[in-house]
Design a protein around this motif. Structure first.
Motif, PDB file in Angstrom:
ATOM      1  N   LEU A 152     -48.992  67.004   6.958  1.00  0.00           N
ATOM      2  CA  LEU A 152     -49.645  68.283   7.251  1.00  0.00           C
ATOM      3  C   LEU A 152     -49.828  69.127   5.992  1.00  0.00           C
ATOM      4  O   LEU A 152     -50.821  69.836   5.850  1.00  0.00           O
ATOM      5  N   LEU A 153     -48.854  69.023   5.097  1.00  0.00           N
ATOM      6  CA  LEU A 153     -48.886  69.844   3.888  1.00  0.00           C
ATOM      7  C   LEU A 153     -50.181  69.639   3.092  1.00  0.00           C
ATOM      8  O   LEU A 153     -50.920  70.609   2.868  1.00  0.00           O
ATOM      9  N   LEU A 161     -52.914  68.254   4.183  1.00  0.00           N
ATOM     10  CA  LEU A 161     -54.059  68.526   5.053  1.00  0.00           C
ATOM     11  C   LEU A 161     -54.377  70.017   5.073  1.00  0.00           C
ATOM     12  O   LEU A 161     -55.528  70.428   4.869  1.00  0.00           O
ATOM     13  N   TYR A 204     -53.469  72.188   2.955  1.00  0.00           N
ATOM     14  CA  TYR A 204     -53.793  72.546   1.579  1.00  0.00           C
ATOM     15  C   TYR A 204     -55.267  72.279   1.305  1.00  0.00           C
ATOM     16  O   TYR A 204     -55.998  73.147   0.826  1.00  0.00           O
ATOM     17  N   LEU A 205     -55.727  71.067   1.684  1.00  0.00           N
ATOM     18  CA  LEU A 205     -57.123  70.689   1.418  1.00  0.00           C
ATOM     19  C   LEU A 205     -58.078  71.406   2.355  1.00  0.00           C
ATOM     20  O   LEU A 205     -59.214  71.697   1.984  1.00  0.00           O
ATOM     21  N   TRP A 229     -53.764  76.542   4.237  1.00  0.00           N
ATOM     22  CA  TRP A 229     -52.431  76.799   3.716  1.00  0.00           C
ATOM     23  C   TRP A 229     -52.254  78.301   3.561  1.00  0.00           C
ATOM     24  O   TRP A 229     -53.082  78.956   2.944  1.00  0.00           O
ATOM     25  N   GLY A 244     -53.199  77.421  10.940  1.00  0.00           N
ATOM     26  CA  GLY A 244     -52.651  76.094  10.680  1.00  0.00           C
ATOM     27  C   GLY A 244     -51.316  75.897  11.385  1.00  0.00           C
ATOM     28  O   GLY A 244     -51.057  74.851  11.978  1.00  0.00           O
ATOM     29  N   LEU A 277     -51.808  75.542  15.213  1.00  0.00           N
ATOM     30  CA  LEU A 277     -52.257  74.199  15.589  1.00  0.00           C
ATOM     31  C   LEU A 277     -51.119  73.185  15.449  1.00  0.00           C
ATOM     32  O   LEU A 277     -50.920  72.333  16.318  1.00  0.00           O
ATOM     33  N   ALA A 278     -50.344  73.287  14.366  1.00  0.00           N
ATOM     34  CA  ALA A 278     -49.243  72.345  14.156  1.00  0.00           C
ATOM     35  C   ALA A 278     -48.191  72.490  15.263  1.00  0.00           C
ATOM     36  O   ALA A 278     -47.708  71.499  15.817  1.00  0.00           O
ATOM     37  N   GLY A 290     -48.783  73.717  18.188  1.00  0.00           N
ATOM     38  CA  GLY A 290     -49.451  73.277  19.412  1.00  0.00           C
ATOM     39  C   GLY A 290     -49.324  71.773  19.578  1.00  0.00           C
ATOM     40  O   GLY A 290     -49.098  71.264  20.680  1.00  0.00           O
ATOM     41  N   LEU A 291     -49.426  71.046  18.463  1.00  0.00           N
ATOM     42  CA  LEU A 291     -49.265  69.592  18.491  1.00  0.00           C
ATOM     43  C   LEU A 291     -47.862  69.221  18.982  1.00  0.00           C
ATOM     44  O   LEU A 291     -47.698  68.287  19.767  1.00  0.00           O
ATOM     45  N   LEU A 296     -43.614  74.078   5.675  1.00  0.00           N
ATOM     46  CA  LEU A 296     -44.949  74.672   5.712  1.00  0.00           C
ATOM     47  C   LEU A 296     -44.979  76.172   5.478  1.00  0.00           C
ATOM     48  O   LEU A 296     -46.052  76.750   5.368  1.00  0.00           O
TER      49      LEU A 296
END
Lengths: 256, 283
Positions: free
Chosen positions: A115-116, A118, A120-121, A125, A130, A133-134, A136-137, A206
């Motif tokens: 995730l880091l 992802l 970031y890109l 971040w 972000g 969503l994380a 939520g996953l 994160l």
């Protein structure tokens, strides 16, 4: 005698599981900066310090916001998925059901290292989205499992009856299935909220200054210099968790 | 097979979330593990391909970390199941209001943050904590024990985190065994031990397998227990991933370690399932 001894041992084991929590709450009322639990001199000093510190209060509000957002994400993704998996046969169904459980199986450090870069890109971040969503996953398998269990216990002929009385499939779902699922959806949402609110594993990977949740603020303090403020934050988190359980039972959902 | 688009529409939101935030990151993890590590600027050198990171994580030090992680996970899982099974039996044998109370006692700590539990444990087990003070005062131990920053501190912490799930999973499985079956066996002349060995235990094996698998999986990923209650010796792969990523800023190396960890979790779970299957085959 043996029976009584086993009984006592069992209760001691149960008490030991709750002891760390109780002790943390107790220490939070300490009157000084030492981490000794108060016996006579109980003080709200650290609670006042907690409320006065914007870093803590901001983190608390952010945690609640992220928690509600991610519970919503988990419910909106998990509920339709449970419906699809239990009520339909389609290609990829088995794979989907297994993949849904993966977020609970993959070690947090592995997921975080994916995730880091992802976030970031993707430019997320330092953005709360972000995190929502994380989380939520992480909530998705919980909501999915709770709703799916409820769906499997529900007699399918209720929907058949509604269809027989002239309802379309859509009407049967919205007016029969979903109302019957409400306790399960609420339970799933509360569990996802609690999970996100106290999420501590991804948090230490994160967290950025603009997305600090309560555990992310606790983390460095806990690692390098535990203070009674950590205990206060603990106490707040426990109180909120207990409040959620109480709310759930008031809503008529059994714990087990 | 249903040809209507409805199930696909229903599964789409979850599918998007899973692909975007689970599959995507895992693929990206693989890619990052193949970047050249940067020498100070940024977290990696873009547009490079190299296998050096895998060479550094599978050297003697890396393999020692892997060995420690597996040993740690096996210890934690064994203790969690060995303690969780009797506890689940105990909770099951309770009468109504007590059973709810016991379940709440098991569940409530899981609703709180892991940090809360670990903070409480740190304070409880520490040299100035009530446990050691009590043991010293009663003369059970002569000198303070090193419970925090040690192997046992890390193990106890992870067991406290994992045990409630084991009790829950086993509780669900044990709940499926009708008490009337046990009563019938007893009525036919079986002793308590026989009822347990020939009825309760075999019927609870699926739950035992699931609980053991979950405990192993989470034990392999152990991060916070070893980090906060273990010492520098108690470095699991997860702890090393965190250290590489944050203390040294070496994302490619951390990513390669993560790939190693993910692979070994799969291997450990596979081995456990095969062994358990063999064990069941004998019955």
């Amino acid at each position: 005698m043996l029976r009584r001894g086993l009984w006592l041992l069992g209760w001691i084991a149960l008490a030991a599981l709750s002891a760390p929590l109780g002790y943390a709450v107790w220490v939070s009322f300490s009157p000084d900066s030492f981490l000794t639990p108060p016996t006579t001199n109980w003080s709200p000093r650290w609670y006042i310090a907690f409320v006065a510190d914007r870093r803590w209060t901001f983190a608390l509000v952010r945690s609640l916001f992220v928690g509600c957002g991610s519970a919503l994400v988990a419910v909106l993704t998990g509920t339709p998925l449970a419906l699809a998996v239990t009520r339909y046969r389609f290609a990829g169904r088995g794979l989907l059901a297994v993949t849904t459980l993966l977020p609970a199986c993959v070690p947090a450090a592995v997921l975080a290292m994916g995730l880091l870069p992802l976030l970031y890109l993707a430019g997320l971040w330092g953005n709360v989205l972000g995190l929502i969503l994380a989380h939520g996953l992480l909530g998705l398998p919980v909501v999915y499992l709770i709703v799916q269990t409820q769906l499997e216990q529900m007699p399918p002929n209720l929907e058949a009856a509604a269809r027989g009385l002239g309802a379309s499939r859509w009407q049967a779902t919205v007016r029969v299935t979903l109302p019957l699922l409400r306790p399960a959806i609420l339970a799933g949402a509360a569990a996802a909220l609690a999970l996100s609110f106290n999420e501590s594993m991804l948090a230490i990977f994160l967290a950025t200054p603009t997305t600090e949740t309560l555990p992310a603020v606790i983390w460095p303090q806990l690692r390098y210099a535990p203070s009674p403020l950590v205990a206060v934050a603990s106490c707040v988190s426990v109180a909120l968790a207990a409040g959620m359980v109480l709310l759930l039972s008031l809503l008529g959902v059994k714990l087990c | 097979m249903n040809r209507s688009p409805t199930p696909y529409l229903l599964a789409t939101p979850a599918g998007v979330l899973l692909v975007g935030l689970l599959i995507g990151p895992l693929v990206l993890l693989l890619r990052v593990s193949l970047y050249e590590p940067s020498g100070g600027r940024g977290f990696f050198v873009p547009h490079t391909w190299t296998l050096t990171n895998y060479a550094t994580v599978t050297d003697a030090y890396g393999l020692r970390l892997l060995g420690f992680t597996v040993a740690f996970a096996v210890t934690v899982a064994t203790l969690s199941v060995a303690l969780g099974y009797p506890l689940a039996l105990f909770v099951r044998a309770m009468r109504s209001p007590w059973q709810q109370l016991a379940l709440a006692g098991v569940l409530l700590p899981k609703l709180a943050s892991l940090f809360v539990l670990l903070f409480g444990l740190q304070q409880l087990l520490g040299e100035a904590g009530p446990l050691q003070q009590f043991l010293l005062a009663t003369g059970v131990i002569a000198t303070p024990l090193r419970l925090v920053r040690s192997w046992w501190g890390a193990v106890v912490a992870e067991v406290v985190l994992i045990l409630p799930y084991v009790v829950l999973v086993l509780g669900v499985q044990l709940g499926r065994i009708e008490p009337t079956w046990e009563a019938a066996a007893r009525g036919l002349g079986a002793s308590s031990l026989q009822v347990f060995a020939r009825l309760t235990l075999p019927l609870s094996l699926p739950g035992l397998a699931l609980a053991g698998q979950l405990a192993l999986m989470w034990g392999m990923g152990a991060l916070l227990g070893p980090l906060l209650l273990g010492g520098p010796e108690q470095t699991t792969l997860s702890v090393e991933i965190h250290r590489q990523a944050f203390e040294y800023g070496r994302w490619p190396r951390a990513a390669a370690l993560a790939v190693l960890l993910a692979g070994s979790v799969g291997l450990v779970v596979f081995t456990f399932r095969s062994l358990f299957g063999l064990l069941l085959g004998k019955h």
